[in-house]
Each structure stands twice: as C-alpha cells, then as structure tokens.
Design a protein around this motif. Sequence first.
Motif, short mmCIF file in Angstrom:
data_model
loop_
_atom_site.label_atom_id
_atom_site.label_comp_id
_atom_site.label_asym_id
_atom_site.label_seq_id
_atom_site.Cartn_x
_atom_site.Cartn_y
_atom_site.Cartn_z
N ALA A 58 32.15 -89.98 30.34
CA ALA A 58 33.56 -89.68 31.28
C ALA A 58 34.38 -90.82 30.23
N ASP A 59 35.43 -90.47 31.32
CA ASP A 59 37.25 -90.98 30.70
C ASP A 59 37.25 -91.54 31.43
N LEU A 60 36.95 -91.76 32.97
CA LEU A 60 37.67 -92.25 33.80
C LEU A 60 36.29 -92.71 34.66
N VAL A 61 36.17 -94.24 35.11
CA VAL A 61 35.09 -94.25 35.72
C VAL A 61 35.72 -94.95 37.19
N ILE A 62 35.16 -94.17 38.24
CA ILE A 62 36.17 -94.93 39.54
C ILE A 62 34.99 -96.04 40.57
N GLY A 63 34.94 -97.48 40.40
CA GLY A 63 33.39 -97.61 41.50
C GLY A 63 33.66 -97.48 42.86
N GLU A 64 32.90 -96.58 43.66
CA GLU A 64 32.75 -96.42 44.40
C GLU A 64 31.92 -97.61 45.50
N ARG A 65 32.13 -98.36 46.34
CA ARG A 65 32.89 -99.53 47.24
C ARG A 65 30.89 -98.56 48.14
N GLU A 66 30.21 -100.04 48.45
CA GLU A 66 29.40 -99.63 48.81
C GLU A 66 28.75 -101.22 49.17
N ALA A 67 28.47 -101.12 50.87
CA ALA A 67 28.32 -102.59 51.55
C ALA A 67 27.85 -102.21 53.13
N ASP A 68 27.45 -103.47 53.49
CA ASP A 68 26.90 -102.82 55.21
C ASP A 68 28.37 -103.13 55.43
#
Length: 240
Positions: A106-116
Amino acid sequence: MRTAILIPARDEAEALPHLFEALGAERVRQVVLVDNGSHDATADIARAAGSRVVYEPRAGYGRACLAGIESLRPAPPDALVFLDADDFAAAGQFDVLLRPIEEGEADLVIGEREADAGGGVRWHARLGNRLVLAAMRRLYGADIRDMGPFRAIRWSTLESLKLDDTNYGWYVQMQVRALRAKTRVRGAPVRFERRTMGRSKVSGSLPGSIRAGWVMLRTLVVEAARRDPVGAGTVSREQR
C-alpha cells in the motif's frame, strides 16, 4: 524504513503529556509537532519531550500539516504518520499502518477506528464521516470505512498528490486525490479511545462537527469536479 510522525496541535498542553508518555514506551521515530497558534504551553511540552517544534500561527488543520511537511523536505522520511494530539491509543499501533507500506502492499493506509459504543467517535462526528465516505464509495468504489486522522503515507505518494487544503478538508483531499490517481489505498482497523481531557476542536460539539462535515463535503465536491487528476499515482488501487 525511515519514518516521521507529524502532530498538528493547538492548545493541547493538557493532552500532550499523556500522548508523549504513551509514545515514550514505543520505538518512536522522528516526531514533529506543529504548534498551530497555541496560547498555552503546547510547544514547551513537546520540546521537553524531545519533539521538533514547528510554528504555524495561521489557524487551519491543513496549514499545520503543510508546515510540518515543509519542515521535513530537506531530509524527508520514507513514510509519514499523521497523529492527533489526543489519540493516546495510537501508541503501539504504528506498525499496523506502516507494515503494508514497508512490505510494498500500500501507499496510503488509513486507520479505521474501532471502539466500544461508549468510547468511540461521537455520534454526530460518525454521521458526517459516513456521509462523506458513502459519497466517496459511490464515486470511486473505495471500501474504506473511516476518515480517521491516524494514517500513514509513503513520502513519494504524499508529494505526488500536491495537497493544498488549509482546513478540515485536508484528509478528504488526500483520500480523493489518492483514489483518483489510482494509488494503493487501504484501511486498517485500529483501536480508538475518546479523549478524556481537553476538548476536541471538531467532534467535541455538535456545531463543530457540522462545520467540519460541511467543509469535508465541500472539499469532496470540489475535488471530484476537477478535470485534471492530481498526483502521479502508482500502478493500482487496493481495496479491502
């Protein structure tokens, strides 16, 4: 892989000690904090923690990011991680974003937020996020589930996108230009904790989320309407 971390911050003196404490336990790379017109001890705290401090007195999230990028150009890293000053959960998760880049996936990786439900992104911020992502999915077919600020990008890709947004449309512009250029974009699940000190300038209130959501939607429309694709791009786009 040489990595730098960029933290845009304004009046974050309350949150920064906790962030740098978390970062201190990790193998942290070069850290650049951009003081975006703070009226508190934001810069002093960052400097004491060993961070390089860059000043950008003109308000604007994108302006702060651009100032930090400019400061890195004389000796650029291979990859740059964007990190908000209140994201204490990011420590220990850098490799989640950097590994796909380092391994050439990959060239751009986006953090996909996971939480309660009780500790995640506030409902009004999630709503605006979903609207922008739904439009982006329809336009580009990109199965990215978040517009989170915790993300990593290859330096050469970042430069090719020629980003110039000075406000909260910064991350929308980054994603849209990357997708239009057929850059390899991926999402990666990351743990997220709602801030417990200080107040978010965007998601901390309904009016703030509405303003930011409007800016993001406007940026999406402007970028989608461009006739000239910006960015050199890479061979293909990866989807999840």
